[in-house]
Design a protein around this motif. Structure first.
Motif, short mmCIF file in Angstrom:
data_model
loop_
_atom_site.label_atom_id
_atom_site.label_comp_id
_atom_site.label_asym_id
_atom_site.label_seq_id
_atom_site.Cartn_x
_atom_site.Cartn_y
_atom_site.Cartn_z
N LYS A 74 0.83 -1.21 0.00
CA LYS A 74 0.00 0.00 0.00
C LYS A 74 0.86 1.26 0.00
N ASP A 75 1.97 1.22 0.72
CA ASP A 75 2.90 2.36 0.69
C ASP A 75 3.51 2.51 -0.70
N GLU A 76 3.88 1.39 -1.30
CA GLU A 76 4.44 1.43 -2.65
C GLU A 76 3.43 2.01 -3.64
N LEU A 77 2.20 1.56 -3.54
CA LEU A 77 1.16 2.06 -4.44
C LEU A 77 0.95 3.56 -4.24
N ALA A 78 0.97 4.01 -3.01
CA ALA A 78 0.77 5.44 -2.73
C ALA A 78 1.89 6.27 -3.35
N THR A 79 3.12 5.79 -3.24
CA THR A 79 4.26 6.50 -3.82
C THR A 79 4.13 6.57 -5.34
N ILE A 80 3.81 5.44 -5.95
CA ILE A 80 3.69 5.39 -7.41
C ILE A 80 2.53 6.27 -7.88
N GLU A 81 1.43 6.24 -7.15
CA GLU A 81 0.28 7.06 -7.53
C GLU A 81 0.63 8.55 -7.50
N ARG A 82 1.41 8.97 -6.50
CA ARG A 82 1.83 10.37 -6.43
C ARG A 82 2.69 10.74 -7.63
N GLU A 83 3.58 9.85 -8.02
CA GLU A 83 4.45 10.11 -9.17
C GLU A 83 3.63 10.22 -10.45
#
Length: 255
Positions: A74-83
């Motif tokens: 979920k943290d990984e997804l949040a980072t990628i979504e921000r990018e």
């Protein structure tokens, strides 16, 4: 002639001199369009570094690879979504399900896959699917979420004719790479029965190196060997293969 590598991790090469040589060989072999999928948050700057260095030739895609869907997904997804919100990308990928390495993460792989499909729909972008030993699981989710916005590529397709026809019926393209050149893969027999309008080319470099370099690291310049094998199967010129598959890639990515 313009060849399009719809899936390459060429950015894994961090040595700038070696990377420049890889790109030079691509252009010498007329492989002048390269689409770059990341795999996790750490690989994002590598993708964009290469795309910014070669903006006329390299096009970024972002997603969370299923093998990198772990406890912190979920943290990984949040980072990628921000990018994705801050940068220009041409697809969400590579995403999907991989049951070859770890079956215990299937439930969170499915959740991450659904989440990223939703991003693609919201942004009107294609998805690039990683499918390994998980065709039925992926197909079930795609059927569940199918609408006019769901589209993309089954990366590194190496399945049966029946599976290929299911993929095509869903409106997806088949990403065909080095496996096509392997003597006992059977993929040549499947591809022989698939119209070219449903096929795009890829290397997945540095993996899945085509004959005659099998066993060595793959690179995007080797796409010519995949294209030539496809030309031999279809009994047309490599120039025609390049034209048709590049046009298909334009239809997928909009560029």
């Amino acid at each position: 002639m313009i060849l399009t590598d719809t899936h390459t991790h060429l950015y894994y090469e961090r040595d700038l001199e070696l990377r420049a040589a890889l790109m030079a060989r691509c252009l010498e072999n007329k492989v002048s369009r390269l689409f770059l999928p990341n795999v996790d948050s750490v690989s994002i700057p590598l993708v964009f570094s290469l795309a910014e260095q070669y903006p006329a030739h390299c096009f970024p895609m972002l997603g969370l690879h299923p093998c990198d869907v772990k406890a912190n997904y979920k943290d990984e997804l949040a980072t990628i979504e921000r990018e994705i919100a801050q940068r220009k990308v041409y697809a969400i990928g590579e995403i999907g399900i991989d049951l070859h390495w770890d079956k215990t993460t299937l439930s969170i792989q499915k959740e991450a896959f659904r989440t990223q499909i939703a991003w693609a729909k919201q942004l009107d972008l294609p998805i690039v699917i990683h499918c390994r030993e998980a065709f039925d699981e992926i197909f079930e989710i795609l059927c569940e979420l199918k609408d006019e916005k769901l589209r993309g590529i089954f990366h590194c397709f190496s399945g049966t004719l029946e599976q290929a026809e299911k993929v095509i019926k869903l409106g997806f393209y088949l990403g065909i790479g080095g496996v096509l050149t392997y003597k006992n893969s059977g993929l040549d027999q499947v591809v022989a029965k698939i119209p070219l309008e449903h096929i795009v080319l890829e290397t997945d470099s540095p993996y899945l190196t085509p004959v005659p370099f099998r066993g060595k690291p793959n690179e995007s310049s080797y796409l010519v060997y995949v294209a030539q094998k496809l030309a031999d199967i279809k009994q047309i010129s490599i120039e025609d293969i390049a034209e048709i598959t590049t046009q298909n890639s334009r239809l997928v990515f909009g560029i």
